[in-house]
Design an enzyme around this catalytic site. Structure first.
Site, PDB file in Angstrom:
ATOM      1  N   ASN A  93       0.854  -1.189   0.000  1.00 34.57           N
ATOM      2  CA  ASN A  93       0.000   0.000   0.000  1.00 34.57           C
ATOM      3  C   ASN A  93       0.886   1.234   0.000  1.00 34.57           C
ATOM      4  O   ASN A  93       2.030   1.190   0.463  1.00 34.57           O
ATOM      5  CB  ASN A  93      -0.879   0.015   1.254  1.00 34.57           C
ATOM      6  CG  ASN A  93      -1.810   1.210   1.305  1.00 34.57           C
ATOM      7  OD1 ASN A  93      -2.411   1.577   0.286  1.00 34.57           O
ATOM      8  ND2 ASN A  93      -1.941   1.830   2.458  1.00 34.57           N
ATOM      9  N   HIS A 143       0.840   5.201   1.399  1.00 35.54           N
ATOM     10  CA  HIS A 143       0.122   6.103   2.301  1.00 35.54           C
ATOM     11  C   HIS A 143       0.766   7.492   2.233  1.00 35.54           C
ATOM     12  O   HIS A 143       2.000   7.603   2.294  1.00 35.54           O
ATOM     13  CB  HIS A 143       0.167   5.567   3.732  1.00 35.54           C
ATOM     14  CG  HIS A 143      -0.577   6.447   4.680  1.00 35.54           C
ATOM     15  ND1 HIS A 143      -1.952   6.489   4.721  1.00 35.54           N
ATOM     16  CD2 HIS A 143      -0.144   7.362   5.577  1.00 35.54           C
ATOM     17  CE1 HIS A 143      -2.333   7.380   5.621  1.00 35.54           C
ATOM     18  NE2 HIS A 143      -1.258   7.928   6.152  1.00 35.54           N
TER      19      HIS A 143
HETATM   20  C1  GRF Z   1      -2.633   8.852  -2.811  1.00 36.16           C
HETATM   21  O1  GRF Z   1      -2.357  10.036  -2.139  1.00 36.16           O
HETATM   22  C2  GRF Z   1      -2.286   7.654  -1.972  1.00 36.16           C
HETATM   23  O2  GRF Z   1      -1.174   7.871  -1.167  1.00 36.16           O
HETATM   24  C3  GRF Z   1      -3.508   7.479  -1.134  1.00 36.16           C
HETATM   25  O3  GRF Z   1      -4.581   7.793  -1.982  1.00 36.16           O
HETATM   26  C4  GRF Z   1      -4.134   8.658  -3.009  1.00 36.16           C
HETATM   27  C5  GRF Z   1      -4.448   7.997  -4.309  1.00 36.16           C
HETATM   28  O4  GRF Z   1      -4.153   8.805  -5.416  1.00 36.16           O
HETATM   29  N1  GRF Z   1      -3.548   6.152  -0.568  1.00 36.16           N
HETATM   30  P1  GRF Z   1      -4.203   8.215  -6.881  1.00 36.16           P
HETATM   31  O5  GRF Z   1      -5.593   7.583  -7.050  1.00 36.16           O
HETATM   32  O6  GRF Z   1      -3.122   7.184  -6.998  1.00 36.16           O
HETATM   33  O7  GRF Z   1      -4.012   9.372  -7.782  1.00 36.16           O
END
Ligand code: GRF
Length: 206
Positions: free
Chosen positions: A109, A111
């Protein structure tokens, strides 16, 4: 060596998915995205996959009574496509036992904060409100907690006095697009070793 087969789960715009697909296309990682799954029918991530002729599936969580049943369908899909590593990229659901058992230490994942600080939703805004001077992002293996699994890579982004939550989020996102493909690259090269809470990156072999 065979390419690592990636299954990406995303709920939204999919910019991290894009970074992963780009890295795969230009040979930066020995991996390919073979299936994208979303819990949101309108997720732009699905569109990004379809633009590259990558299978993109919406699985409606509302169609299932329990999380386990929903995850069984996801696991079945991931297995059907021979997925070796699951990448959560803006996937807004907690991962349950069914997926964790099917893919032990094979779910990553990203974050948008320096874990263990500011887990959960809106990590960038939490950090900005708290007044920290540095934040960043974290790629980690997924365990049964929320944003608690062993940390693979982190990158730092400074918080500037005139930042808003949005400008900080944008600065962090740039780093996300660098470290997520890098974490996958190391995994694909068999260089990530989990020792308790720690993830060691082994040197590139001979
Ligand atoms: C990102 O900021 C990620 O860290 C978080 O959700 C957001 C997703 O952005 N978990 P994207 O859909 O990849 O543009």
């Amino acid at each position: 060596m065979d390419k690592l087969r990636l299954g990406v789960l995303a709920s939204g715009r999919g910019s991290n998915l894009q970074a992963i697909m780009d890295a795969a296309d230009n040979g930066k990682i020995n991996a390919e995205v073979v299936i994208v799954i979303s819990d949101q029918e309108k997720a732009y991530a699905l569109e990004r996959a379809r633009q590259r002729d990558i299978p993109a599936e919406f699985v409606n969580p509302k169609a299932f009574k329990a999380r386990d049943e929903y995850e069984e369908v996801i696991v079945e899909l991931l297995n059907r496509y021979g997925v070796g590593l699951v990448c959560l990229a803006g996937y807004m659901r907690i991962i349950g036992k069914t997926m964790l058992t099917a893919f032990p230490n094979k779910i990553m994942n990203i974050h948008p904060a320096l874990l263990p600080a500011f887990p959960g939703l809106h990590g960038q805004e939490q950090a900005w409100r708290h007044g920290v001077k540095f934040s960043g992002c974290t790629v980690h293996f997924v365990d049964e907690g929320v944003d608690t699994g062993p940390i693979i890579i982190q990158a730092v982004a400074p918080v500037l006095d005139d930042d808003t939550a949005d400008t900080l989020a944008a600065r962090i996102l740039e780093q996300e697009h660098i470290i997520y493909p890098e974490a996958i690259r190391r995994y694909a090269e068999g260089r990530l070793k989990i020792e308790g809470r720690k993830v060691i990156t082994l040197p590139i072999g001979p």
